[in-house]
Design a protein around this motif. Sequence first.
Motif, mmCIF file in Angstrom:
data_model
loop_
_atom_site.group_PDB
_atom_site.id
_atom_site.type_symbol
_atom_site.label_atom_id
_atom_site.label_comp_id
_atom_site.label_asym_id
_atom_site.label_seq_id
_atom_site.Cartn_x
_atom_site.Cartn_y
_atom_site.Cartn_z
ATOM 1 N N TRP A 128 0.914 -1.154 -0.095
ATOM 2 C CA TRP A 128 -0.115 -0.117 -0.139
ATOM 3 C C TRP A 128 0.716 1.318 0.074
ATOM 4 O O TRP A 128 0.493 2.295 -0.743
ATOM 5 C CB TRP A 128 -0.925 -0.251 1.275
ATOM 6 N N LEU A 129 1.915 1.217 0.638
ATOM 7 C CA LEU A 129 2.774 2.310 0.947
ATOM 8 C C LEU A 129 3.670 2.667 -0.353
ATOM 9 O O LEU A 129 3.711 3.843 -0.893
ATOM 10 C CB LEU A 129 3.981 2.281 2.037
ATOM 11 N N ASN A 130 3.952 1.621 -0.981
ATOM 12 C CA ASN A 130 4.699 1.680 -2.356
ATOM 13 C C ASN A 130 3.679 2.158 -3.223
ATOM 14 O O ASN A 130 4.163 2.865 -4.103
ATOM 15 C CB ASN A 130 5.313 0.372 -2.488
ATOM 16 N N ALA A 131 2.637 1.777 -3.462
ATOM 17 C CA ALA A 131 1.649 2.076 -4.372
ATOM 18 C C ALA A 131 1.249 3.715 -4.257
ATOM 19 O O ALA A 131 1.081 4.333 -5.248
ATOM 20 C CB ALA A 131 0.256 1.746 -4.273
ATOM 21 N N ARG A 132 1.280 4.373 -2.855
ATOM 22 C CA ARG A 132 1.142 5.665 -2.614
ATOM 23 C C ARG A 132 2.547 6.515 -3.344
ATOM 24 O O ARG A 132 2.326 7.634 -3.826
ATOM 25 C CB ARG A 132 0.842 5.987 -1.293
ATOM 26 N N ILE A 133 3.673 5.966 -2.916
ATOM 27 C CA ILE A 133 4.938 6.384 -3.488
ATOM 28 C C ILE A 133 5.013 6.626 -5.063
ATOM 29 O O ILE A 133 5.255 7.451 -5.380
ATOM 30 C CB ILE A 133 5.926 5.743 -2.832
ATOM 31 N N PHE A 134 4.389 5.411 -5.594
ATOM 32 C CA PHE A 134 4.391 5.320 -7.183
ATOM 33 C C PHE A 134 3.245 6.370 -7.578
ATOM 34 O O PHE A 134 3.653 7.159 -8.608
ATOM 35 C CB PHE A 134 3.827 3.944 -7.441
#
Length: 187
Positions: A128-134
Motif C-alpha cells: 500500500w505504501l509503495n503504491a502511494r509513493i508510485f
Amino acid sequence: MILYIWRHPKPMNTEGFCIGQTDVKVDKRKIKRLANKIERFVRIKQLPKIIWLSPLQRSLKVGEILSQRGFHCQVSPELSEINFGEWDGQLWAQIEKKEIDDWCNNFANFAPNNGESLQQLFNRVEEWLNARIFEEGGKIESIPILVVGHAGWINAAKIIATSQDIPKVAAEWPRSVNYLQYSRLDF
C-alpha cells in the motif's frame, strides 16, 4: 512521502477479545471527536481534504462524517487491521494457550487458521505504501497522505518507515498508539 495516520476511536465492548478484522461498533461521539480533530488538523496545516480509510466501520464511520464536510474519502482493504482468522472476535481466554505460545514464539510467520501472519501484514502495508509513493511519482515533496487506521497496521508502517526488521517474537512488538492519536511517518 509524509503519512499522517490516526488510530480509530476505541471500539465498544471489546475488553478481553481478540479483535483484528472483526467489525465492531464505536460510540458515535468518539467518531465525531476524531472527525473534528482531523478536520481541525487539515485546516491548520492547509492540507487537501483527502483521506484514506479502512473498510472496517471504526475507520469508515469517521470518513462518513468527513465526507459530509467536503472530504474526498478513499477506502482501501489494504488498510485493514491484521486478520486473526478463527481467533478474530473470540475471547483471548478461549484461544488455546499452545496456539498463543506458538504465535508469540514465531511472531513473524505464525498465522491463526484462516488468518494472516505478521509477515503477510507487513507485505500488505508495504504494498500500500509503495503504491502511494508510485502515485506521487516518488517525489520527496509530495502532498501528505491522511489515513484513519488500526494499531497493528500503524506499528507495521512505523517499523517499515524506520527500516527495522519484522519482530521475531512478541516481546519485540512495540506498544500500540493510543486511540484517536496521530502519527507522522516519513518515507
